[in-house]
Design a protein around this motif. Structure first.
Motif, PDB file in Angstrom:
ATOM      1  N   ARG A   1       1.554 -50.029 -76.555  1.00  0.00           N
ATOM      2  CA  ARG A   1       2.750 -50.868 -76.648  1.00  0.00           C
ATOM      3  C   ARG A   1       2.365 -52.337 -76.812  1.00  0.00           C
ATOM      4  N   LEU A   2       1.342 -52.753 -76.084  1.00  0.00           N
ATOM      5  CA  LEU A   2       0.886 -54.133 -76.212  1.00  0.00           C
ATOM      6  C   LEU A   2       0.364 -54.398 -77.616  1.00  0.00           C
ATOM      7  N   MET A   3      -0.341 -53.441 -78.195  1.00  0.00           N
ATOM      8  CA  MET A   3      -0.854 -53.607 -79.554  1.00  0.00           C
ATOM      9  C   MET A   3       0.281 -53.763 -80.562  1.00  0.00           C
ATOM     10  N   LEU A   4       1.359 -52.996 -80.390  1.00  0.00           N
ATOM     11  CA  LEU A   4       2.518 -53.123 -81.286  1.00  0.00           C
ATOM     12  C   LEU A   4       3.114 -54.524 -81.218  1.00  0.00           C
ATOM     13  N   ILE A   5       3.269 -55.013 -79.986  1.00  0.00           N
ATOM     14  CA  ILE A   5       3.854 -56.345 -79.807  1.00  0.00           C
ATOM     15  C   ILE A   5       2.933 -57.423 -80.369  1.00  0.00           C
ATOM     16  N   CYS A   6       1.659 -57.323 -80.066  1.00  0.00           N
ATOM     17  CA  CYS A   6       0.696 -58.332 -80.529  1.00  0.00           C
ATOM     18  C   CYS A   6       0.554 -58.323 -82.047  1.00  0.00           C
ATOM     19  N   ASN A   7       0.696 -57.159 -82.637  1.00  0.00           N
ATOM     20  CA  ASN A   7       0.633 -57.083 -84.096  1.00  0.00           C
ATOM     21  C   ASN A   7       1.785 -57.865 -84.732  1.00  0.00           C
ATOM     22  N   ASP A   8       2.980 -57.747 -84.150  1.00  0.00           N
ATOM     23  CA  ASP A   8       4.138 -58.476 -84.680  1.00  0.00           C
ATOM     24  C   ASP A   8       4.014 -59.980 -84.464  1.00  0.00           C
ATOM     25  N   LEU A   9       3.368 -60.371 -83.357  1.00  0.00           N
ATOM     26  CA  LEU A   9       3.232 -61.792 -83.025  1.00  0.00           C
ATOM     27  C   LEU A   9       1.956 -62.412 -83.592  1.00  0.00           C
ATOM     28  N   ASN A  10       1.131 -61.609 -84.234  1.00  0.00           N
ATOM     29  CA  ASN A  10      -0.173 -62.063 -84.742  1.00  0.00           C
ATOM     30  C   ASN A  10      -1.058 -62.579 -83.619  1.00  0.00           C
ATOM     31  N   TYR A  11      -0.981 -61.937 -82.458  1.00  0.00           N
ATOM     32  CA  TYR A  11      -1.857 -62.256 -81.332  1.00  0.00           C
ATOM     33  C   TYR A  11      -3.113 -61.392 -81.470  1.00  0.00           C
ATOM     34  N   ASN A  12      -3.996 -61.800 -82.370  1.00  0.00           N
ATOM     35  CA  ASN A  12      -5.103 -60.936 -82.781  1.00  0.00           C
ATOM     36  C   ASN A  12      -6.134 -60.679 -81.684  1.00  0.00           C
ATOM     37  N   GLU A  13      -6.447 -61.715 -80.903  1.00  0.00           N
ATOM     38  CA  GLU A  13      -7.485 -61.532 -79.887  1.00  0.00           C
ATOM     39  C   GLU A  13      -7.040 -60.566 -78.791  1.00  0.00           C
ATOM     40  N   ILE A  14      -5.786 -60.672 -78.390  1.00  0.00           N
ATOM     41  CA  ILE A  14      -5.277 -59.762 -77.364  1.00  0.00           C
ATOM     42  C   ILE A  14      -5.174 -58.354 -77.943  1.00  0.00           C
ATOM     43  N   TYR A  15      -4.766 -58.248 -79.201  1.00  0.00           N
ATOM     44  CA  TYR A  15      -4.720 -56.950 -79.882  1.00  0.00           C
ATOM     45  C   TYR A  15      -6.101 -56.296 -79.866  1.00  0.00           C
ATOM     46  N   GLU A  16      -7.140 -57.065 -80.199  1.00  0.00           N
ATOM     47  CA  GLU A  16      -8.490 -56.516 -80.257  1.00  0.00           C
ATOM     48  C   GLU A  16      -8.972 -56.078 -78.871  1.00  0.00           C
ATOM     49  N   TRP A  17      -8.625 -56.861 -77.828  1.00  0.00           N
ATOM     50  CA  TRP A  17      -8.992 -56.465 -76.470  1.00  0.00           C
ATOM     51  C   TRP A  17      -8.329 -55.135 -76.111  1.00  0.00           C
ATOM     52  N   ALA A  18      -7.027 -55.022 -76.383  1.00  0.00           N
ATOM     53  CA  ALA A  18      -6.304 -53.785 -76.065  1.00  0.00           C
ATOM     54  C   ALA A  18      -6.877 -52.603 -76.834  1.00  0.00           C
TER      55      ALA A  18
ATOM     56  N   GLU B   1     -10.144 -51.521 -75.207  1.00  0.00           N
ATOM     57  CA  GLU B   1      -9.895 -50.803 -73.959  1.00  0.00           C
ATOM     58  C   GLU B   1      -9.359 -49.398 -74.239  1.00  0.00           C
ATOM     59  N   LEU B   2      -8.561 -49.269 -75.263  1.00  0.00           N
ATOM     60  CA  LEU B   2      -7.977 -47.976 -75.613  1.00  0.00           C
ATOM     61  C   LEU B   2      -9.023 -47.014 -76.157  1.00  0.00           C
ATOM     62  N   ASN B   3      -9.865 -47.494 -77.069  1.00  0.00           N
ATOM     63  CA  ASN B   3     -10.783 -46.622 -77.796  1.00  0.00           C
ATOM     64  C   ASN B   3     -12.217 -46.651 -77.282  1.00  0.00           C
ATOM     65  N   GLY B   4     -12.542 -47.624 -76.437  1.00  0.00           N
ATOM     66  CA  GLY B   4     -13.908 -47.759 -75.954  1.00  0.00           C
ATOM     67  C   GLY B   4     -14.687 -48.794 -76.745  1.00  0.00           C
ATOM     68  N   TYR B   5     -15.812 -49.207 -76.179  1.00  0.00           N
ATOM     69  CA  TYR B   5     -16.649 -50.243 -76.783  1.00  0.00           C
ATOM     70  C   TYR B   5     -17.840 -49.605 -77.493  1.00  0.00           C
ATOM     71  N   ASN B   6     -18.137 -50.103 -78.703  1.00  0.00           N
ATOM     72  CA  ASN B   6     -19.271 -49.601 -79.472  1.00  0.00           C
ATOM     73  C   ASN B   6     -20.585 -50.139 -78.921  1.00  0.00           C
ATOM     74  N   ASP B   7     -21.686 -49.564 -79.366  1.00  0.00           N
ATOM     75  CA  ASP B   7     -23.009 -49.971 -78.874  1.00  0.00           C
ATOM     76  C   ASP B   7     -23.306 -51.433 -79.154  1.00  0.00           C
ATOM     77  N   ASP B   8     -22.757 -51.971 -80.250  1.00  0.00           N
ATOM     78  CA  ASP B   8     -23.053 -53.361 -80.603  1.00  0.00           C
ATOM     79  C   ASP B   8     -21.992 -54.331 -80.090  1.00  0.00           C
ATOM     80  N   ASP B   9     -21.025 -53.847 -79.306  1.00  0.00           N
ATOM     81  CA  ASP B   9     -20.007 -54.715 -78.715  1.00  0.00           C
ATOM     82  C   ASP B   9     -20.516 -55.329 -77.418  1.00  0.00           C
ATOM     83  N   LYS B  10     -20.078 -56.544 -77.123  1.00  0.00           N
ATOM     84  CA  LYS B  10     -20.329 -57.140 -75.816  1.00  0.00           C
ATOM     85  C   LYS B  10     -19.287 -56.582 -74.850  1.00  0.00           C
ATOM     86  N   VAL B  11     -19.749 -55.891 -73.833  1.00  0.00           N
ATOM     87  CA  VAL B  11     -18.834 -55.243 -72.899  1.00  0.00           C
ATOM     88  C   VAL B  11     -18.468 -56.226 -71.787  1.00  0.00           C
TER      89      VAL B  11
END
Length: 224
Positions: free
Chosen positions: A23-40, A43-53
């Protein structure tokens, strides 16, 4: 004005974290809140090996136990699943052992938090570097389910703060269709900065530095 349903659901634990994040991703997508969208999304899908956790996903050192023999074949002491003092471990290794980042999706963390099992990591490969006169047969680092629950609670608390701010600024969120017509562009940007402060406050919980044991797969070897 009636509060958004999602706030009540989060308070009463009536909504899963993955649904709240979507739900947060839907809202952030409409508001162009990209950094919060990426955080959500992370958290939803997990962090890749090359991501800073983020630091709040660091499980810490848990409990380290060892088994082994001290002495020789004629006279020796046998140790089984004994707690290992942290000072036995060379200082250059301690920070590595203290950093155990959980990369899995949030619902995997929730499942682990509800388990009655310990989750373990095999550290026996480090035995030759620990010079205390014991021939180690095993060294295991264990993490209990409570540790995973702490991570889930931190994510839930920040989600509540984010949705509460969105509710107060944009009105009821139940339709997921926010009316931004009454907001100036600078005001929308300022709200985004406030929401980011909540996320960054969570990210900056400090447990250790960025060292970690690679390919550890915490939880693949579980014990009751």
């Amino acid at each position: 004005m009636a509060k958004s349903k999602i706030l009540i659901q989060l308070v009463n634990n009536e909504i899963s974290l993955d649904v709240a994040l979507k739900r947060l991703m839907l809202i952030c997508n409409d508001l162009n809140y990209n950094e919060i969208y990426e955080w959500a999304e992370k958290e939803l899908n997990g962090y890749n090996d090359d991501d800073k956790v983020p630091e709040y996903r660091n499980l810490g050192n848990g409990i380290i136990v060892y088994s082994g023999l001290k002495g020789n074949s004629l006279s020796h002491l046998k140790f089984t699943n004994q707690p290992m003092p942290i000072h036995w471990i060379p200082s250059e290794l301690q920070q590595i052992i203290l950093n155990n980042y959980e990369r899995s999706p949030v619902m995997s963390i929730v499942d682990k938090s509800k388990s009655n099992k310990d989750f373990s990591k095999d550290l026996t490969a480090l035995s030759s570097l620990i010079k205390v006169g014991i021939a180690f047969t095993s060294i295991t680092q264990k993490f209990d389910s409570f540790t995973f629950g702490e991570i889930a609670n931190k994510i839930s608390n920040v989600l509540f703060k984010i949705f509460m701010k969105l509710d107060s600024e944009y009105g009821n969120l139940d339709s997921l269709d926010l009316d931004i017509s009454k907001k100036e562009k600078q005001e929308i940007i300022y709200i985004e900065k406030v929401l980011l402060s909540y996320v960054n406050e969570l990210k900056c919980i400090k447990i250790g530095d960025n060292n970690e044991i690679k390919d550890s797969n915490i939880g693949e070897s579980n014990e009751n």
